[in-house]
Design a protein around this motif. Structure first.
Motif, mmCIF file in Angstrom:
data_model
loop_
_atom_site.group_PDB
_atom_site.id
_atom_site.type_symbol
_atom_site.label_atom_id
_atom_site.label_comp_id
_atom_site.label_asym_id
_atom_site.label_seq_id
_atom_site.Cartn_x
_atom_site.Cartn_y
_atom_site.Cartn_z
ATOM 1 N N GLU A 123 20.136 2.510 5.957
ATOM 2 C CA GLU A 123 19.880 1.351 5.057
ATOM 3 C C GLU A 123 20.813 0.246 4.954
ATOM 4 O O GLU A 123 20.561 -0.781 5.256
ATOM 5 N N ASN A 127 20.388 -3.537 6.510
ATOM 6 C CA ASN A 127 20.641 -4.966 5.754
ATOM 7 C C ASN A 127 21.607 -5.762 6.435
ATOM 8 O O ASN A 127 21.372 -6.810 6.287
ATOM 9 N N THR A 130 19.619 -7.662 8.823
ATOM 10 C CA THR A 130 19.027 -8.649 8.315
ATOM 11 C C THR A 130 19.619 -9.809 8.032
ATOM 12 O O THR A 130 19.453 -10.874 8.276
#
Length: 212
Positions: A123, A127, A130
């Protein structure tokens, strides 16, 4: 009467010259402002990289050379901050080369990640990916804004009759960003389905720098 006419003409020329000078000053300051915005967006990308590297380092047996290339390219890119007062063509070119090298290193790193399912599912990594994607978009906008400001400034400097005295007053044409060599074939990565530019379907994430 002839003397009054001559004085009137001189006053008109003086007012016109002041207006042109002030206009060039305003456009020159705008070029410097948008240049600072460009550097700010590149710095934002550089600030994300240490976290990205730390996340990737947590994966056992990840390619050491790939990480070192990113670290070295980041160090070179962050050392290339250019004062807006010194936007020479040579400095612009050196800055662009350093940032393009970092873009290429990041692209190779993200392509390598495809071999590590644990990283793709991480995760924290997703992140960061992104945020990098958003930063690349901001860089594109900032570069385009800079090129537009440079174009507007150059038109004013080169137009007759301003061109007759612009150079003497310290206003010279500036250079904007040029398209990176091979940028139309920049590597792309899709973290959702493992596709690259050589393996369709079309990618979702592009890690490069694009100009108008």
């Amino acid at each position: 009467m002839p003397l009054l006419i001559i004085l009137g003409i001189l006053l008109l020329l003086l007012f016109w010259g002041c207006g042109q000078y002030n206009g060039l000053v305003g456009q020159d300051e705008n070029v410097k402002k948008v240049w600072n915005n460009v550097q700010s967006q590149y710095q934002r990308r550089a600030d994300l990289i240490p976290n990205l590297v730390r996340t990737v380092q947590g994966e056992a047996n990840f390619e050491r050379g790939t990480l070192e290339a990113v670290i070295n390219a980041r160090a070179k890119a962050t050392s290339m901050q250019i004062n807006p007062e010194n936007l020479t063509p040579e400095n612009i070119e050196r800055f662009q080369q350093a940032q393009s090298q970092l873009s290429g290193s990041l692209s190779r790193l993200l392509v390598s990640v495809e071999q590590y399912p644990n990283l793709r599912a991480n995760e924290a990594f997703r992140n960061l990916q992104t945020q990098l994607e958003g930063t690349e978009n901001r860089i594109t906008v900032a570069r385009n804004d800079f090129n537009e400001a440079v174009q507007s400034y150059n038109l004013s400097v080169r137009r007759f009759p301003v061109a007759l005295f612009a150079g003497a007053m310290g206003f010279h044409p500036r250079q904007g960003f040029q398209a990176d060599p091979g940028s139309q074939n920049a590597p792309r990565v899709d973290f959702d389905n493992g596709a690259t530019s050589n393996n369709p379907p079309a990618p979702r994430v592009q890690v490069d720098t694009v100009t108008r």
